[in-house]
Design a protein around this motif. Sequence first.
Motif: not given
Length: 466
Positions: A178-195
Amino acid sequence: MKNKYQDLIEQTFDFPKDGFKVIDSELYFHNIPLMDIIKQYGTPLKLTYLPKIAQQINNAKTMFNVAMAKVNYDAKYTYCYCTKSSHFSFILEEVLKNDAHIETSSAYDIEIIKELHANKKITKSNFIISNGFKREPYLSGVLDLIHDGFNIVPILDNKRELDYYISNSNKKTEINIGIRIASEEEPSFEFYTSRLGIRHKDIQEFYKTKIKPLENVNLKMLHFFINTGIKDTTYYWTELLKALNIYCELKKICPELDGLNIGGGLPFKNSLGFEFEYEYMIEEIVAQIKSYCNSKGVKEPNIFTEFGGYTVAESGVNIYSVIDVKEQNDTEMWYMVDNSFITTLPDSWAINQRYILLAINHWDEEFQRANVGGMTCDSLDYYNSEAHVNQIFLPKIKNTTEEPLYIAFFNTGAYQEALSGYGGIKHCLIPSPKHVVVDLDEDGDYTTKLFSKEQSAKSMLKILGY
């Protein structure tokens, strides 16, 4: 004037409910007289009520199956349990009794899978979804299970992970991934995209150039998950639609792709006033998956979930004695308990997680506002607010010669032992409490079993090298 503790609870909430009731001023939990448990085992005490796990699993499966039937969903639903929520053997065995499957997070999880299989608690046909960033021991363990014929699907967290499976197996070994999709983080989070995962712009090209040419490697699943969990928010629905778009585009060039894993994140009750429309959310998720796929001319995928906290949280109870009352000024009353929140409920200290807090006895006494303090010398070792209000109320304690006040935190069954380092060193060397497992016999009567005694000084000193 109604000023008893029981009056307060009944006026504030729809009570009795959710397995709680009061008889003769004492609290019962799923018809279990908690005072009898306390008299038998003492406090501090961790309690696990196994039948709640089965109830949660079967409730979720029913909701998904009903949602699928409503929209004529032409695929299957698979319930996986996220082991990191609680690794205890009695938890895994209860989960597996209820036709659930497993999601792993580390190399040692693989050893648990092997142990469960050796003891005939799991078969090679059970789905094993392997998540996480994988070092060599984890990669090796996954490949061992693949070679042994287990139905395991490693979810690629990065592109290099695939190289290990290819270079350490022969071309005759069938490998489903399978492949995990790097989702975009919630707008209030410190980063834009999940690690975690592979960014969505790279997935299709990665499949074309690295996976598709391999005759023995099949891309079977896309994994989508956001840290804030399943919520009726614009953010959640937007990210779900992004994942569905990736799925549909891949499905057109990858016919063997047939699974969408929407991860975990189904919430558990953290207050007697908790409200979450489980049926609505699940029906909407299922309907949106089918509608979007059909609009793209793609067959709807098999749906997988990895519910951890939802599965086990509501089976857990932490019970304490109030051993002293300290009036520190005119407005602050401290109820001191016989353990530490930092060591037994670390989420309450680290991320301000709230739980259902209720008195077990003295429901016929007047109530008062209180702060609950733990035994460590840390100023942050306290609990003083509920999810529904920024304060807590408990029965008044008239004097120390009467029956002690016992209090319990409910729905504490997920993550707390793992985060606090079960069996290891604790802050101020406050020991882990005894742990009791409660089940029902064939007649529906409850049974108890002491799983572990309170942590001893000898075991701590051994860890410390004394």
